[in-house]
Design an enzyme around this catalytic site. Sequence first.
Site, PDB file in Angstrom:
ATOM      1  N   ARG A   1       0.812  -1.215   0.000  1.00 29.34           N
ATOM      2  CA  ARG A   1       0.000   0.000   0.000  1.00 29.34           C
ATOM      3  C   ARG A   1       0.852   1.275   0.000  1.00 29.34           C
ATOM      4  O   ARG A   1       0.456   2.304   0.544  1.00 29.34           O
ATOM      5  CB  ARG A   1      -0.969   0.010   1.192  1.00 29.34           C
TER       6      ARG A   1
ATOM      7  N   SER B   1     -10.865   0.214   3.505  1.00 22.73           N
ATOM      8  CA  SER B   1     -10.163  -0.262   4.698  1.00 22.73           C
ATOM      9  C   SER B   1      -9.520   0.908   5.440  1.00 22.73           C
ATOM     10  O   SER B   1      -8.838   1.740   4.842  1.00 22.73           O
ATOM     11  CB  SER B   1      -9.082  -1.276   4.314  1.00 22.73           C
TER      12      SER B   1
ATOM     13  N   GLU C   1      -4.518   2.932   6.950  1.00 24.26           N
ATOM     14  CA  GLU C   1      -4.338   2.814   5.498  1.00 24.26           C
ATOM     15  C   GLU C   1      -5.011   3.980   4.815  1.00 24.26           C
ATOM     16  O   GLU C   1      -4.517   4.492   3.811  1.00 24.26           O
ATOM     17  CB  GLU C   1      -4.933   1.482   4.993  1.00 24.26           C
TER      18      GLU C   1
END
Length: 302
Positions: free
Chosen positions: A174, A225, A295
């Site tokens: 990520r 998320s 995130e």
Amino acid sequence: MSTLYQDLIEANIGKVLENEPLAKHTTMKIGGPAEIFIEPSNSEHLTKAFRIIKKHNVKWRAIGRGSNLLVADQGIEGVVIKLGLGMDDFELNGDTLTVGGGYSIIKLATIISKKGLSGLEFSSGIPGSIGGAVYMNAGAHGADMSKILVKAHILFEDGTLEWLTNEEMKFSYRTSILQEERPGICIGAVLKLQKGEKENIVAVMQKNKDYRRDTQPWNYPCAGSIFRNPLPNYAGQLVEDAGLKGYQIGGAKISEMHGNFIVNAGGATAQDVLDLIDFVKKTIYEKYEVSMETEVEIIGLK
């Protein structure tokens, strides 16, 4: 700021607005105003707008379709650049795809799957843009952008344009070089796909879409998320094990479907979400001594 606004209007670079509520441009439906909001009509106009912004020496940041994003209630100083209409072209040459940073990754994955090309199945259900997906190395189901990206077209803070190869993007979980080391906007990308059986590809796409529909709360405004998975643990499982599903602060609520989603249950503020994030972090650390990192990108805080 009014002089900058006037210069951008006169430059005829696309949509230019003052004090535009960013709640209208995020999937969580939360966020204060951008002092100036622009949506360039093409990449040339983006570059032109960028030169004007740099001349005025004001802060700027880019957004795509507003997923994976939490904007502070007080909004954002300076200029917000949205990559959208006009930045959403694509060209397919065999199994090589050149696509604009503003293109919807869900829409693109659907089109490509029907052409019998594999590589974007993981993105079925990800409500973001190609530019944002490259920026954060978006992924799911064991795959991510780093697996298919050949090179990315980046507009850097100093106004220069450069193509970065997959290796130069320094992808990890990520993360890419664009987040901290070399901040910039992904305005386009070249992706390498693979030929496959159309029926199989479409079936995998549908399976991934069904999984998201059945396990994630897309019927509520949310950002995707909230936490990175603290491997070998999974964020959603830790939140569920701690008994936090359904916990609510103000209008922000931990989804009862998935522990790694915070939804806007009605009238949520960014502060409600931030308070809930802090509560989860504290609870998980106290129970399991596991540190949770976000995130979702949090922007606009002073």
